[in-house]
Design an enzyme around this catalytic site. Sequence first.
Site, PDB file in Angstrom:
ATOM      1  N   ASP A 144      37.521  32.152 -25.240  1.00  0.00           N
ATOM      2  CA  ASP A 144      36.782  32.676 -24.090  1.00  0.00           C
ATOM      3  C   ASP A 144      35.797  33.743 -24.547  1.00  0.00           C
ATOM      4  OD1 ASP A 144      37.952  31.672 -21.314  1.00  0.00           O
ATOM      5  OD2 ASP A 144      39.494  31.653 -22.870  1.00  0.00           O
TER       6      ASP A 144
ATOM      7  N   ASN B  90      41.672  34.043 -26.091  1.00  0.00           N
ATOM      8  CA  ASN B  90      41.893  32.736 -25.458  1.00  0.00           C
ATOM      9  C   ASN B  90      43.122  32.851 -24.565  1.00  0.00           C
ATOM     10  OD1 ASN B  90      41.030  29.936 -25.214  1.00  0.00           O
ATOM     11  ND2 ASN B  90      42.939  29.413 -26.263  1.00  0.00           N
ATOM     12  N   LYS B  91      43.490  31.755 -23.916  1.00  0.00           N
ATOM     13  CA  LYS B  91      44.577  31.756 -22.949  1.00  0.00           C
ATOM     14  C   LYS B  91      45.830  32.443 -23.497  1.00  0.00           C
ATOM     15  CE  LYS B  91      44.316  30.757 -19.689  1.00  0.00           C
ATOM     16  NZ  LYS B  91      44.040  31.759 -18.616  1.00  0.00           N
TER      17      LYS B  91
HETATM   18  O1  MRU Z   1      41.921  30.787 -17.296  1.00  0.00           O
HETATM   19  P1  MRU Z   1      41.152  29.597 -17.803  1.00  0.00           P
HETATM   20  O2  MRU Z   1      41.773  28.300 -17.458  1.00  0.00           O
HETATM   21  O3  MRU Z   1      39.690  29.663 -17.444  1.00  0.00           O
HETATM   22  O4  MRU Z   1      41.238  29.769 -19.415  1.00  0.00           O
HETATM   23  C1  MRU Z   1      40.595  28.820 -20.189  1.00  0.00           C
HETATM   24  C2  MRU Z   1      40.839  28.992 -21.639  1.00  0.00           C
HETATM   25  O5  MRU Z   1      41.500  29.886 -22.117  1.00  0.00           O
HETATM   26  C3  MRU Z   1      40.106  28.017 -22.536  1.00  0.00           C
HETATM   27  O6  MRU Z   1      40.824  27.782 -23.698  1.00  0.00           O
HETATM   28  C4  MRU Z   1      38.754  28.603 -22.878  1.00  0.00           C
HETATM   29  O7  MRU Z   1      38.082  28.940 -21.710  1.00  0.00           O
HETATM   30  C5  MRU Z   1      37.913  27.707 -23.707  1.00  0.00           C
HETATM   31  S1  MRU Z   1      37.255  26.418 -22.790  1.00  0.00           S
HETATM   32  C6  MRU Z   1      36.236  25.732 -23.906  1.00  0.00           C
END
Ligand code: MRU
Length: 369
Positions: free
Chosen positions: A249, A259-260
């Site tokens: 992100d 990232n998540k």
């Molecule tokens: O909370 P989200 O679902 O928006 O989180 C998304 C992620 O963490 C993805 O891995 C990240 O945005 C990369 S998408 C190419």
Amino acid sequence: MKIGDKNYQSIWLDKSDPSVVRVIDQQKLPFFFETKELRSVDDIYNAIDDMTVRGAPSIGAAGAFGIYFATLEINSLTNIREHLSNAARYLINCRPTAVNLSWAVNYVMKKLDNNTTSLSLSETALNAAFEICEIEKENCRQIGNYGLKLIEEISKTKKGDPVNILTHCNAGWLACIDFGTVTAPIYFAHDRGIPVHVWVDETRPRNQGAKLTAWELGQYGVPYTLVADNTGGHLMQQKMVDIVIVGSDRTTRTGDVANKIGTYLKALAAYDNNIPFYSAVPSTSIDFSITHGMKEIIVEKRDPAEVTNITGFAEGKSQSVRICPEDTVAVNFGFDITPARLITGLITEKGICRAIEKDIKKMFSDKFK
Ligand code: MRU
């Protein structure tokens, strides 16, 4: 991406009505495939906030269309500059972690600032939103090509057995307009008959892995196995994972990756078991202004109810159930930071590099001021 006999992006302008932006409702998947109409800056804000649209590049594109809607809301009494910068600030503050949101909104605002053409503000904003969609799609295509090489190299050592890829959350075409960052190399390998198998982390608390990545891979015919988030370490110890590929992100210019939530734990397990750990990251998800992920990246905190409850499908409908005693106190961090030292490399649209400033600078010298 083809669903049934129709090609879809995660977000697009309704050709029959340019005052409508359509999105795939990612809250309804995998139980229902529905699209949603967005018609205003507030609609865009709410769709990002409640995660009807989610995933860094898709959030960015939605923000860009949000500025387009802001231009459509201009009337003779509007202080144009003030109205547009208020809309930009409002949209950028919707979700703090994914840098694509501010990158995309500022991209459109800059085009409007430099609007010396006869095109109206709305036409300029719309063209910029389309450009952002094309930029993100091309980024994913290129990441697909470079990531494919990684998978091919591993496949050569597997004597025909599948390459086992573990991934966390959803960094697929739903998150990225089309192709996906993590999924593009997987789809391209599958297209070429290279045997692949994906371990899909459920990705609590919102289960983007169980719901969205599993759905995407199933639609494409890629073999996958759903695992509880806590399973990855054991799979790595058992040598059942050849490579870990996750999204990003916000990546610092020094290679720290946000990232998540849960990604950091997978990186630790991969490091401890000598498993290559890659982040697929387009330059639109790199924040070239920061160097220290832990200190400088804002980690989103979301509603604790996303932790105390879980949403699933039963009796023909999607419903939420509580999984803990009533009045349980919960906390819900949406992302975590994986320090560069745990990352084998970044798969970018310009190639694969180490997660170090020197390599990232060499690849994106034009972004380093
Ligand atoms: O909370 P989200 O679902 O928006 O989180 C998304 C992620 O963490 C993805 O891995 C990240 O945005 C990369 S998408 C190419």
